[in-house]
Design a protein around this motif. Structure first.
Motif, PDB file in Angstrom:
ATOM      1  N   GLU A 285       0.822  -1.206   0.000  1.00  0.00           N
ATOM      2  CA  GLU A 285       0.000   0.000   0.000  1.00  0.00           C
ATOM      3  C   GLU A 285       0.861   1.265   0.000  1.00  0.00           C
ATOM      4  O   GLU A 285       0.450   2.295  -0.548  1.00  0.00           O
ATOM      5  N   LEU A 286       2.076   1.194   0.562  1.00  0.00           N
ATOM      6  CA  LEU A 286       2.989   2.331   0.455  1.00  0.00           C
ATOM      7  C   LEU A 286       3.578   2.431  -0.944  1.00  0.00           C
ATOM      8  O   LEU A 286       3.788   3.532  -1.469  1.00  0.00           O
ATOM      9  N   LYS A 287       3.824   1.286  -1.543  1.00  0.00           N
ATOM     10  CA  LYS A 287       4.356   1.280  -2.916  1.00  0.00           C
ATOM     11  C   LYS A 287       3.372   1.935  -3.879  1.00  0.00           C
ATOM     12  O   LYS A 287       3.774   2.624  -4.826  1.00  0.00           O
ATOM     13  N   LYS A 288       2.081   1.749  -3.628  1.00  0.00           N
ATOM     14  CA  LYS A 288       1.052   2.308  -4.506  1.00  0.00           C
ATOM     15  C   LYS A 288       1.084   3.835  -4.510  1.00  0.00           C
ATOM     16  O   LYS A 288       0.684   4.464  -5.495  1.00  0.00           O
ATOM     17  N   ILE A 289       1.530   4.433  -3.401  1.00  0.00           N
ATOM     18  CA  ILE A 289       1.577   5.900  -3.346  1.00  0.00           C
ATOM     19  C   ILE A 289       3.007   6.412  -3.512  1.00  0.00           C
ATOM     20  O   ILE A 289       3.309   7.575  -3.212  1.00  0.00           O
ATOM     21  N   GLY A 290       3.907   5.520  -3.985  1.00  0.00           N
ATOM     22  CA  GLY A 290       5.247   5.939  -4.354  1.00  0.00           C
ATOM     23  C   GLY A 290       6.195   6.174  -3.208  1.00  0.00           C
ATOM     24  O   GLY A 290       7.135   6.969  -3.334  1.00  0.00           O
ATOM     25  N   ILE A 291       5.982   5.484  -2.065  1.00  0.00           N
ATOM     26  CA  ILE A 291       6.872   5.644  -0.916  1.00  0.00           C
ATOM     27  C   ILE A 291       7.523   4.299  -0.613  1.00  0.00           C
ATOM     28  O   ILE A 291       6.827   3.341  -0.242  1.00  0.00           O
ATOM     29  N   PRO A 292       8.843   4.190  -0.752  1.00  0.00           N
ATOM     30  CA  PRO A 292       9.517   2.926  -0.439  1.00  0.00           C
ATOM     31  C   PRO A 292       9.760   2.788   1.059  1.00  0.00           C
ATOM     32  O   PRO A 292      10.393   3.633   1.681  1.00  0.00           O
ATOM     33  N   PHE A 293       9.217   1.724   1.648  1.00  0.00           N
ATOM     34  CA  PHE A 293       9.383   1.474   3.085  1.00  0.00           C
ATOM     35  C   PHE A 293       9.087  -0.001   3.326  1.00  0.00           C
ATOM     36  O   PHE A 293       8.080  -0.525   2.846  1.00  0.00           O
TER      37      PHE A 293
ATOM     38  N   THR B 199      14.573  10.913   6.993  1.00  0.00           N
ATOM     39  CA  THR B 199      14.107  10.489   8.321  1.00  0.00           C
ATOM     40  C   THR B 199      12.788   9.742   8.177  1.00  0.00           C
ATOM     41  O   THR B 199      12.065   9.914   7.180  1.00  0.00           O
ATOM     42  N   ILE B 200      12.470   8.943   9.182  1.00  0.00           N
ATOM     43  CA  ILE B 200      11.180   8.232   9.181  1.00  0.00           C
ATOM     44  C   ILE B 200      10.029   9.228   9.280  1.00  0.00           C
ATOM     45  O   ILE B 200       8.954   9.002   8.708  1.00  0.00           O
ATOM     46  N   CYS B 201      10.253  10.346   9.964  1.00  0.00           N
ATOM     47  CA  CYS B 201       9.192  11.353  10.071  1.00  0.00           C
ATOM     48  C   CYS B 201       8.826  11.922   8.701  1.00  0.00           C
ATOM     49  O   CYS B 201       7.649  12.192   8.430  1.00  0.00           O
ATOM     50  N   GLU B 202       9.823  12.117   7.833  1.00  0.00           N
ATOM     51  CA  GLU B 202       9.522  12.596   6.483  1.00  0.00           C
ATOM     52  C   GLU B 202       8.630  11.603   5.740  1.00  0.00           C
ATOM     53  O   GLU B 202       7.730  11.993   4.996  1.00  0.00           O
ATOM     54  N   ILE B 203       8.870  10.312   5.958  1.00  0.00           N
ATOM     55  CA  ILE B 203       8.039   9.277   5.331  1.00  0.00           C
ATOM     56  C   ILE B 203       6.611   9.367   5.851  1.00  0.00           C
ATOM     57  O   ILE B 203       5.643   9.347   5.083  1.00  0.00           O
ATOM     58  N   GLY B 204       6.468   9.468   7.174  1.00  0.00           N
ATOM     59  CA  GLY B 204       5.132   9.500   7.773  1.00  0.00           C
ATOM     60  C   GLY B 204       4.319  10.696   7.321  1.00  0.00           C
ATOM     61  O   GLY B 204       3.142  10.569   6.948  1.00  0.00           O
ATOM     62  N   LYS B 205       4.925  11.885   7.334  1.00  0.00           N
ATOM     63  CA  LYS B 205       4.196  13.094   6.942  1.00  0.00           C
ATOM     64  C   LYS B 205       3.805  13.050   5.469  1.00  0.00           C
ATOM     65  O   LYS B 205       2.672  13.426   5.109  1.00  0.00           O
ATOM     66  N   GLU B 206       4.720  12.594   4.622  1.00  0.00           N
ATOM     67  CA  GLU B 206       4.400  12.532   3.197  1.00  0.00           C
ATOM     68  C   GLU B 206       3.320  11.498   2.915  1.00  0.00           C
ATOM     69  O   GLU B 206       2.468  11.698   2.037  1.00  0.00           O
ATOM     70  N   ARG B 207       3.329  10.415   3.667  1.00  0.00           N
ATOM     71  CA  ARG B 207       2.274   9.408   3.491  1.00  0.00           C
ATOM     72  C   ARG B 207       0.907  10.015   3.790  1.00  0.00           C
ATOM     73  O   ARG B 207      -0.052   9.810   3.031  1.00  0.00           O
ATOM     74  N   ILE B 208       0.799  10.756   4.885  1.00  0.00           N
ATOM     75  CA  ILE B 208      -0.490  11.350   5.245  1.00  0.00           C
ATOM     76  C   ILE B 208      -0.941  12.320   4.159  1.00  0.00           C
ATOM     77  O   ILE B 208      -2.121  12.363   3.783  1.00  0.00           O
ATOM     78  N   ARG B 209      -0.001  13.106   3.631  1.00  0.00           N
ATOM     79  CA  ARG B 209      -0.358  14.054   2.568  1.00  0.00           C
ATOM     80  C   ARG B 209      -0.897  13.318   1.335  1.00  0.00           C
ATOM     81  O   ARG B 209      -1.937  13.698   0.776  1.00  0.00           O
ATOM     82  N   ARG B 210      -0.186  12.269   0.911  1.00  0.00           N
ATOM     83  CA  ARG B 210      -0.583  11.574  -0.320  1.00  0.00           C
ATOM     84  C   ARG B 210      -1.885  10.799  -0.131  1.00  0.00           C
ATOM     85  O   ARG B 210      -2.721  10.779  -1.041  1.00  0.00           O
TER      86      ARG B 210
END
Length: 662
Positions: free
Chosen positions: A408-416, A500-511
């Motif tokens: 589900e993260l891959k679908k919004i373009g975030i590798p984790f 940072t992991i925080c950058e991942i979390g914030k960008e996920r919420i935005r997308r």
């Protein structure tokens, strides 16, 4: 029938209960003069809970470890820190009620104690599993190896080793560090839960046993709800003897007597594919459920009797001894049968219209002659009833695999790699009854799966629950030979531009928020898809603790303001909210009055002005609005008479307003 007590109330027992409500970990069990168990207080532990210092005494089995007392002290110790707002990194800052907080969750939980005391409906955390190395939360009060050895009595008075430990000393110390880390945070988290609140903790085999005992300690064993087994993967090639394919979700209530029963919705409507053709429920969908159980009759003596079938055959569940003959069943006798009906006989007589009879050559039932019956009997379950009442969820979760979270993260373009799937957390929200106005908290938020779950739940159900995400700004890289390279397990995230992991979390919420808007532009219009960003920092106030000998003319010039030079009005405002115990998610506005900026939080819950030398006209305008609280800087007043004058103005125009200065 209960007897009257005929004696006064046992005040000791009542006092123990009151202490248990405040400090459940201090309640133990002993026996009375008759040898019966009764509750008692662990006074040594209670003294530690009320002390800021580590008290003397052995830490023996109860469940304990080296560092437990230090964890209690740390959880209770005040800190001089604050949460600074970052509107530029936020989404819909002015109107959102969601929070994303960057910082060590131990300090953040301390800062939230007053603003969110008894306010959280659900907590979900997925803490770092204890691998014995690469510890992410190196709290300052955790022990070095030498301290650990002293704590467990590793050496005798002459410096000799007391016992052989082979090669497990490092593992034991990491276990103690992990327990200390999580224990202090659970102590603080319990304070935030509502009485009907619940906490879900994901954990693996390594610390399940210890975590269960810690949670019994913190929340009280009576508030244990259960342990869910989650199937995390379908294939695995790791492990020495078994391939690990599961983890657990440990579940506790703040007060289990206040926690509503978990309810699972009926998801598989296709099971209810039959349509009723007769009676008052004509046209409704139903399914056939088996009418008998395999169970010892000794525990259900009234659930074995004859039922008459359409052709007159009398049938009964299989068993060693037949009940007395009779249409609609004479009373059954207690026999060692292995089959009983779903209902007791009285229930059957009331619900017999719900029976469904089917002719079959393979019936499990017996007729009145002890021969295989020619009928099988089912009970009708209606879809509308199931949807209205729900089901109690099973304690084995399937369909929430680790790879689902990655996908589900891959679908919004975030590798984790391998976050918990948001559908898992959304399911936990549903069964625990999270609804409009509730708050969910995740203080190990990682990639913010919990935030996605909350937003999707709101959008699907037309509600507005709020989320609070807390995450340490852990780097996704390490520095080697002067260059940043992806940390093990975070290589793809770092290459993807997330440091940072925080950058991942914030960008996920935005997308995720943008996707919800794109998919449902009308339905999502009222949905809160934003979040306010805060970051843990040192206090807004300067340190002014100097001895007279340390003062100088240069130093005095530095102390003209007690506010740090890099802090702005918004920093000061939200710092005041934390001290006054107001939530950080309420609306506020600012306006200019006679050249001064006035901040109005939640329509008068708090009004603040942090300008220098505030004129009387501004003071009177603030008092005219009769706020509950008013805040100024110490430097807002030219002198002591000016400060006294402010008090007099408010006393006259807003006598109920509480005034503070910073």
């Amino acid at each position: 029938m209960d007897k009257m007590r005929m004696e006064s109330v046992d005040m000791t027992a009542q006092n123990i209960k009151k202490i248990g409500d405040l400090f459940p970990n201090c309640i133990t069990e002993t026996v009375d003069e008759n040898g019966k168990p009764k509750n008692a207080i662990n006074f040594e532990l209670l003294k530690q809970m009320l002390s800021n210092d580590v008290l003397e005494g052995d830490e023996a089995y109860e469940f304990t470890w080296v560092g437990k007392k230090a964890a209690i002290v740390e959880a209770n110790k005040p800190i001089r820190k604050t949460l600074r707002p970052y509107p530029e990194e936020s989404v819909e800052w002015d109107k959102t009620r969601n929070l994303y907080i960057e910082g060590d969750n131990l300090d953040v939980l301390k800062l939230l104690q007053e603003s969110y005391l008894n306010s959280i409906k659900m907590i979900y955390i997925d803490p770092p599993y204890n691998t014995g190395s690469d510890f992410v939360y190196p709290d300052s009060f955790m022990m070095e190896l030498s301290e650990y050895n002293d704590g467990i009595g590793y050496f005798d008075e002459d410096g000799n080793v007391n016992f052989e430990r082979e090669n497990n000393d490092t593992n034991a110390r990491f276990h103690s560090d992990w327990c200390t880390m999580i224990y202090s945070r659970l102590l603080l988290a319990r304070n935030l839960l509502r009485d009907d609140g619940v906490i879900f903790i994901s954990i693996d085999d390594g610390e399940l046993y210890g975590l269960k005992q810690m949670c019994d300690d913190v929340f009280g064993a009576a508030n244990y709800v259960g342990t869910v087994t989650r199937i995390s993967k379908t294939t695995s090639f790791r492990g020495n003897y078994f391939a690990p394919s599961k983890d657990y979700i440990l579940t506790y209530a703040k007060s289990i007597s206040s926690l509503p029963q978990f309810q699972d919705e009926v998801n598989n409507d296709s099971q209810f594919n039959k349509i009723e053709t007769n009676g008052p429920r004509k046209g409704e969908h139903y399914r056939d459920d088996i009418a008998f159980y395999l169970s010892t009759l000794q525990t259900r003596p009234n659930q074995r009797y004859y039922i008459e079938c359409p052709d007159g055959e009398l049938v009964v569940p299989p068993g060693e001894t037949m009940p007395p003959n009779g249409v609609d069943g004479d009373k059954a006798v207690p026999v060692d049968g292995d089959g009983v009906w779903r209902w007791e006989r009285d229930q059957y007589l009331q619900k017999k219209h719900l029976l469904s009879f089917k002719k079959t050559k393979s019936s499990p039932l017996l007729n009145q002659n002890g021969e295989k019956a020619s009928w099988n009997i089912y009970t009708k379950s209606y879809l509308l009833d199931k949807k209205e009442k729900g089901n109690i969820p099973r304690d084995i979760f399937e369909g929430y695999l680790n790879r689902n979270g990655t996908e589900e993260l891959k679908k919004i373009g975030i590798p984790f790699s391998f976050p918990k799937p948001s559908k898992l957390i959304k399911y936990l929200m549903k069964i625990s009854g999270v609804t409009d106005g509730d708050i969910v908290l995740d203080f190990f938020s990682g990639s913010a799966s919990c935030a996605q779950a909350a937003m999707e739940l709101n959008n699907e159900n037309g509600i507005s629950c709020q989320f609070i995400m807390v995450q340490l700004p852990e780097n996704t890289y390490v520095v080697k030979d002067g260059k940043k390279v992806g940390k093990k397990g975070f290589e793809d995230s770092f290459r993807g531009g997330f440091e940072t992991i925080c950058e991942i979390g914030k960008e996920r919420i935005r997308r995720v928020g943008n996707n919800i808007k794109d998919d449902n532009p009308l339905l999502s219009a009222e949905c809160d898809l934003g979040f306010r960003v805060f970051k843990l920092d040192d206090s807004n106030m300067t340190d002014v603790y100097y001895s007279p000998a340390e003062y100088s003319q240069d130093l005095l010039s530095m102390l003209e303001s007690n506010v740090k030079s890099d802090r702005n009005d918004l920093d000061l405002l939200f710092g005041c909210l934390l001290e006054w115990g107001l939530p950080l998610s309420l609306p506020y506005s600012s306006e200019q009055i006679d050249g001064c900026t006035i901040h109005n939080y939640n329509d008068g819950d708090l009004i603040a002005c942090f300008e220098e030398n505030v004129p009387d006209s501004v003071i009177k305008e603030m008092a005219k609005r009769q706020p509950l609280r008013a805040v100024f800087r110490d430097s807002s007043f030219a002198n002591s008479p000016s400060k006294i004058n402010v008090g007099e103005i408010f006393k006259l125009m807003a006598p109920d307003t509480r005034i503070k200065v910073i």
